[in-house]
Design a protein around this motif. Sequence first.
Motif, PDB file in Angstrom:
ATOM      1  N   TRP A  54       0.841  -1.210   0.000  1.00 17.09           N
ATOM      2  CA  TRP A  54       0.000   0.000   0.000  1.00 17.09           C
ATOM      3  C   TRP A  54       0.873   1.255   0.000  1.00 17.09           C
ATOM      4  O   TRP A  54       0.570   2.227  -0.691  1.00 17.09           O
ATOM      5  N   GLU A  55       1.934   1.215   0.778  1.00 20.13           N
ATOM      6  CA  GLU A  55       2.849   2.357   0.815  1.00 20.13           C
ATOM      7  C   GLU A  55       3.490   2.582  -0.550  1.00 20.13           C
ATOM      8  O   GLU A  55       3.640   3.727  -1.002  1.00 20.13           O
ATOM      9  N   ALA A  56       3.869   1.489  -1.219  1.00 23.40           N
ATOM     10  CA  ALA A  56       4.466   1.604  -2.548  1.00 23.40           C
ATOM     11  C   ALA A  56       3.484   2.209  -3.541  1.00 23.40           C
ATOM     12  O   ALA A  56       3.850   3.067  -4.358  1.00 23.40           O
ATOM     13  N   ALA A  57       2.229   1.778  -3.490  1.00 24.21           N
ATOM     14  CA  ALA A  57       1.216   2.317  -4.398  1.00 24.21           C
ATOM     15  C   ALA A  57       1.004   3.808  -4.171  1.00 24.21           C
ATOM     16  O   ALA A  57       0.858   4.581  -5.123  1.00 24.21           O
ATOM     17  N   THR A  58       1.003   4.207  -2.906  1.00 21.76           N
ATOM     18  CA  THR A  58       0.824   5.629  -2.591  1.00 21.76           C
ATOM     19  C   THR A  58       1.974   6.464  -3.128  1.00 21.76           C
ATOM     20  O   THR A  58       1.774   7.564  -3.654  1.00 21.76           O
ATOM     21  N   ARG A  59       3.195   5.944  -3.012  1.00 19.31           N
ATOM     22  CA  ARG A  59       4.359   6.660  -3.535  1.00 19.31           C
ATOM     23  C   ARG A  59       4.314   6.773  -5.050  1.00 19.31           C
ATOM     24  O   ARG A  59       4.699   7.794  -5.637  1.00 19.31           O
TER      25      ARG A  59
ATOM     26  N   PHE B 145       4.014 -27.202  -3.695  1.00 18.07           N
ATOM     27  CA  PHE B 145       4.526 -25.909  -3.251  1.00 18.07           C
ATOM     28  C   PHE B 145       4.709 -24.980  -4.443  1.00 18.07           C
ATOM     29  O   PHE B 145       5.188 -25.386  -5.503  1.00 18.07           O
ATOM     30  N   HIS B 146       4.325 -23.718  -4.256  1.00 18.73           N
ATOM     31  CA  HIS B 146       4.452 -22.736  -5.337  1.00 18.73           C
ATOM     32  C   HIS B 146       4.679 -21.359  -4.730  1.00 18.73           C
ATOM     33  O   HIS B 146       4.013 -20.985  -3.761  1.00 18.73           O
ATOM     34  N   ARG B 147       5.613 -20.622  -5.281  1.00 15.35           N
ATOM     35  CA  ARG B 147       5.912 -19.271  -4.810  1.00 15.35           C
ATOM     36  C   ARG B 147       5.358 -18.260  -5.816  1.00 15.35           C
ATOM     37  O   ARG B 147       5.715 -18.270  -7.002  1.00 15.35           O
ATOM     38  N   GLN B 148       4.500 -17.366  -5.315  1.00 20.76           N
ATOM     39  CA  GLN B 148       3.855 -16.378  -6.165  1.00 20.76           C
ATOM     40  C   GLN B 148       4.394 -14.983  -5.885  1.00 20.76           C
ATOM     41  O   GLN B 148       4.545 -14.586  -4.725  1.00 20.76           O
ATOM     42  N   GLN B 149       4.669 -14.259  -6.960  1.00 17.51           N
ATOM     43  CA  GLN B 149       5.109 -12.877  -6.827  1.00 17.51           C
ATOM     44  C   GLN B 149       3.929 -11.980  -6.449  1.00 17.51           C
ATOM     45  O   GLN B 149       2.806 -12.191  -6.903  1.00 17.51           O
ATOM     46  N   LEU B 150       4.183 -10.992  -5.596  1.00 18.13           N
ATOM     47  CA  LEU B 150       3.154 -10.029  -5.203  1.00 18.13           C
ATOM     48  C   LEU B 150       3.187  -8.883  -6.213  1.00 18.13           C
ATOM     49  O   LEU B 150       4.005  -7.974  -6.119  1.00 18.13           O
ATOM     50  N   LEU B 151       2.292  -8.945  -7.179  1.00 15.85           N
ATOM     51  CA  LEU B 151       2.324  -8.018  -8.315  1.00 15.85           C
ATOM     52  C   LEU B 151       1.261  -6.936  -8.248  1.00 15.85           C
ATOM     53  O   LEU B 151       1.063  -6.203  -9.215  1.00 15.85           O
ATOM     54  N   SER B 152       0.575  -6.828  -7.122  1.00 17.78           N
ATOM     55  CA  SER B 152      -0.443  -5.788  -6.959  1.00 17.78           C
ATOM     56  C   SER B 152      -0.475  -5.369  -5.497  1.00 17.78           C
ATOM     57  O   SER B 152      -0.008  -6.103  -4.624  1.00 17.78           O
ATOM     58  N   PRO B 153      -1.047  -4.211  -5.194  1.00 17.25           N
ATOM     59  CA  PRO B 153      -1.083  -3.741  -3.803  1.00 17.25           C
ATOM     60  C   PRO B 153      -2.170  -4.389  -2.955  1.00 17.25           C
ATOM     61  O   PRO B 153      -2.291  -4.092  -1.773  1.00 17.25           O
ATOM     62  N   HIS B 154      -2.965  -5.289  -3.554  1.00 18.29           N
ATOM     63  CA  HIS B 154      -4.072  -5.932  -2.822  1.00 18.29           C
ATOM     64  C   HIS B 154      -5.009  -4.878  -2.230  1.00 18.29           C
ATOM     65  O   HIS B 154      -5.473  -5.010  -1.096  1.00 18.29           O
ATOM     66  N   ASN B 155      -5.298  -3.870  -3.000  1.00 14.52           N
ATOM     67  CA  ASN B 155      -6.262  -2.841  -2.665  1.00 14.52           C
ATOM     68  C   ASN B 155      -6.663  -2.195  -3.983  1.00 14.52           C
ATOM     69  O   ASN B 155      -5.835  -1.537  -4.627  1.00 14.52           O
ATOM     70  N   MET B 156      -7.911  -2.396  -4.396  1.00 17.73           N
ATOM     71  CA  MET B 156      -8.330  -1.943  -5.719  1.00 17.73           C
ATOM     72  C   MET B 156      -8.237  -0.437  -5.865  1.00 17.73           C
ATOM     73  O   MET B 156      -7.864   0.082  -6.931  1.00 17.73           O
ATOM     74  N   TYR B 157      -8.563   0.273  -4.812  1.00 19.85           N
ATOM     75  CA  TYR B 157      -8.531   1.726  -4.889  1.00 19.85           C
ATOM     76  C   TYR B 157      -7.103   2.235  -5.092  1.00 19.85           C
ATOM     77  O   TYR B 157      -6.854   3.130  -5.906  1.00 19.85           O
ATOM     78  N   LEU B 158      -6.151   1.649  -4.360  1.00 18.83           N
ATOM     79  CA  LEU B 158      -4.756   2.046  -4.521  1.00 18.83           C
ATOM     80  C   LEU B 158      -4.180   1.542  -5.843  1.00 18.83           C
ATOM     81  O   LEU B 158      -3.299   2.186  -6.414  1.00 18.83           O
ATOM     82  N   LEU B 159      -4.677   0.398  -6.326  1.00 14.56           N
ATOM     83  CA  LEU B 159      -4.219  -0.097  -7.618  1.00 14.56           C
ATOM     84  C   LEU B 159      -4.618   0.869  -8.731  1.00 14.56           C
ATOM     85  O   LEU B 159      -3.800   1.223  -9.586  1.00 14.56           O
ATOM     86  N   VAL B 160      -5.892   1.302  -8.724  1.00 16.69           N
ATOM     87  CA  VAL B 160      -6.349   2.252  -9.737  1.00 16.69           C
ATOM     88  C   VAL B 160      -5.617   3.577  -9.590  1.00 16.69           C
ATOM     89  O   VAL B 160      -5.198   4.191 -10.583  1.00 16.69           O
ATOM     90  N   LEU B 161      -5.437   4.029  -8.354  1.00 19.71           N
ATOM     91  CA  LEU B 161      -4.789   5.314  -8.121  1.00 19.71           C
ATOM     92  C   LEU B 161      -3.339   5.301  -8.587  1.00 19.71           C
ATOM     93  O   LEU B 161      -2.854   6.254  -9.195  1.00 19.71           O
TER      94      LEU B 161
END
Length: 432
Positions: A288-293, A333-349
Amino acid sequence: MTTRTLPWPVAPAWPRPRASLLAALTVAMVCLPQQPTDLASSVHVTPADLTAVALVAVAALSALITRRRLSRRLWVLGPPVIAVAVATLAAETVTTSMPGFVRYIEIFALIPLAIVIVVRDGTDRKVVAGSVVAAALVEAGVGIWQAVTGTGASYAGQTVRAVGTFGAVDVMGMATVVSYGLIIALGVALSARGRWRVAALTAMLVLTPALVMSLSRGAWLAFVVAAAVMIALSGWRTAVRVAVVSASIAVLIVGIGPGSATLATRITSITSAATQPDQSVTDRYGLWEAATRMWSDHPLAGVGPRGFAEFRDAYAPLHVSGSSDTADSVNGFHRQQLLSPHNMYLLVLSEQGLLGMTAFCLLVGALVLWSAKSTLRARFPGRRTAGLIALGFLAWTLTDYGYADMGGSPTVIMAVMLGLTLSWTVSPGERR
């Protein structure tokens, strides 16, 4: 009295095929299992996406042939398309943003518009809504079996998390689809009578345990908000009865249901997420902090669709792990990259800036306003049922978007539900 014989044979009046069946097929395709290797690619096309393309093509052809006059309210689909197009053209790498552009207009414009076109009457609406409930029941059945037999996704070292046919690679998929089915069933149970109410309550008896066994705190909270909105609009007597029954079922499931200790721990973790966050919550706060920046540096048009994944490492705090580990009995076992902020409002912003956020707010705000007005003015049971479902879906989505965003194949069902909501708000009054 004499009868007149026609000089030519009269062809039998065959019923016209309903294009809404193609929408139902699109919903069914979402439930097909997928491999983790397929999900890792930057351009991921699912069977549901291919069926959705056919649905859009059939809807466009139908609109051209019948020359059906569409409602002026469909203007709400225009601003999101314009905003994401501007964000794509303003991105540093347009080719990287193009898949995100296509996905966004598919979910927030093309599929909803296609649903509006193919849903001609109450029967079509029942076909599409029924397909969502059927998909939810299938996922619920698989999920309950996984939780009972210990063949689901891993949670706290035990494979007891119900994930349906989506597997651990899309751990929120089953919870999302089951929530949609529950909202439709609850809307019917609150406003219908007779066999329809019995069928809805029966479906809820299957869907509710599955949602609980998904161990998805976000889906739980979103459904509680949606149910509260729907029940409040149904009158205080209904609200009291439903509250008593729901509390009894919840106590029964948590107290003596399978994995009751795990459920109790998961419920307790909801209140401790802010004071004692685990690694997944800590990562989410960092994203979330990254999306805000990102939005701070690109305030008007953002970094472009799919740009969050490209710029994540440059903006995210050092404590963000950047990936999460998933495991289940099928995919391992599978490792997934976190490619979104997991917050739609911050993703759009972050990806579309103020232009995209304004367009997004116009869309959901108009749908909420129109749905509320139509529900309060509804005179027929069918109209009131549709209104409760629409408002429940919007309440669930807006709550869920506070800690989740669009992603995975269930997003196609979200687009179908969005189209159902839009079709109801723009259609003329119906008795059924």
